[in-house]
Design an enzyme around this catalytic site. Structure first.
Site, PDB file in Angstrom:
ATOM      1  N   ALA A  28      -8.079  -7.325 -10.274  1.00  0.00           N
ATOM      2  CA  ALA A  28      -8.550  -6.663  -9.058  1.00  0.00           C
ATOM      3  C   ALA A  28      -7.570  -5.607  -8.566  1.00  0.00           C
ATOM      4  CB  ALA A  28      -8.788  -7.704  -7.962  1.00  0.00           C
ATOM      5  N   GLU A  29      -6.287  -5.854  -8.747  1.00  0.00           N
ATOM      6  CA  GLU A  29      -5.272  -4.942  -8.229  1.00  0.00           C
ATOM      7  C   GLU A  29      -5.072  -3.706  -9.105  1.00  0.00           C
ATOM      8  OE1 GLU A  29      -3.638  -4.795  -5.457  1.00  0.00           O
ATOM      9  OE2 GLU A  29      -3.999  -6.764  -4.582  1.00  0.00           O
TER      10      GLU A  29
END
Length: 193
Positions: free
Chosen positions: A89-90
C-alpha cells in the site's frame, strides 16, 4: 516509449518519466530529479503515479522481499502478511519511492520517524522494513486494534487519538481498507509449506 517501458518492465527495472515545459516526455530507470514520477506498465500502456490498476479484490504480486518481511515480522512479533500489505500500500514494493510529503522507501517512513527508529538509510530495504515493522508494532501496542494501528501508520497516532479511531480523512479510510484487503490476500504467501 512503450517499447522502452516494456523492455525495462521485463528486465525488472522501475521506469520513471516527466514531461517538460515544451511537452517532451522524458523516461529513465535512474531518476536523478524529483520531477520524475514512477510509472507502471499496464495492458493499456503506461500509468503514472501509483500501482497498476488491479481487478477488484486483487493484490499486487511480488515476492522479492518475502524473506526480509518474514525476518522483520519475526523480530517484532507481527504477521508477515500485514508487513507485506503495508509495503504494497505504501510503495508498491519500490525501495526508491519518495512521496510528495517526503516519506521514503518501501514502508514510506518520514525522515523524523526514521531517525527516531534508528533507520540510517531509509532507501535500504533492510533498514526500512525493520524500521517500519518496529513502528507498526508500536502502533499496534498503542492502539490494540489493527484498523486503528494501520490508520495511525498512515495519518499519525495524534490524529487517531484526536478522533478516537480512524480519522475521517478519505485518504486514510481508503488506505486502511486497502491494507486490510491486502493483508487477507497475502496470508497465502506466508502459509507454512
Amino acid at each position: 516509449a512503450f517499447s522502452l517501458g516494456a523492455a525495462l518492465s521485463h528486465a525488472g527495472q522501475p521506469l520513471y518519466r516527466y514531461t517538460d515545459a515544451q511537452g517532451t516526455v522524458h523516461f529513465t530507470n535512474v531518476p536523478n530529479d524529483r520531477k520524475f514520477h514512477r510509472v507502471f506498465l499496464t495492458e493499456r500502456g503506461l500509468e503514472r503515479d501509483g500501482a497498476p490498476r488491479q481487478r477488484s479484490g486483487a493484490v499486487p504480486e511480488h515476492h522479492g522481499y518475502d524473506r526480509l518481511i518474514r525476518r522483520a515480522a519475526r523480530a517484532y512479533a507481527l504477521d508477515p502478511a500485514l508487513v507485506k500489505a503495508v509495503i504494497a500500500a505504501e510503495s508498491n514494493f519500490d525501495p526508491r519511492a519518495t512521496s510528495h510529503k517526503g516519506a521514503q522507501g518501501l514502508m514510506q517512513l518520514m525522515p523524523k520517524t526514521a531517525r527516531g527508529l534508528g533507520v540510517r538509510n531509509p532507501y535500504s530495504p533492510q533498514d526500512n522494513v525493520l524500521g517500519g515493522a518496529r513502528y507498526l508494532r508500536e502502533m499496534l501496542d498503542r492502539f490494540g486494534d489493527l484498523s486503528r494501528a494501520v490508520a495511525a501508520y498512515n495519518a499519525g497516532p495524534t490524529a487517531v487519538d484526536r478522533y478516537g479511531g480512524i480519522p475521517p480523512y478519505p485518504e486514510t479510510r481508503k488506505y486502511v481498507s486497502r491494507v486490510l484487503r491486502y493483508h487477507r490476500g497475502y496470508h497465502r504467501d506466508f502459509a507454512q509449506r
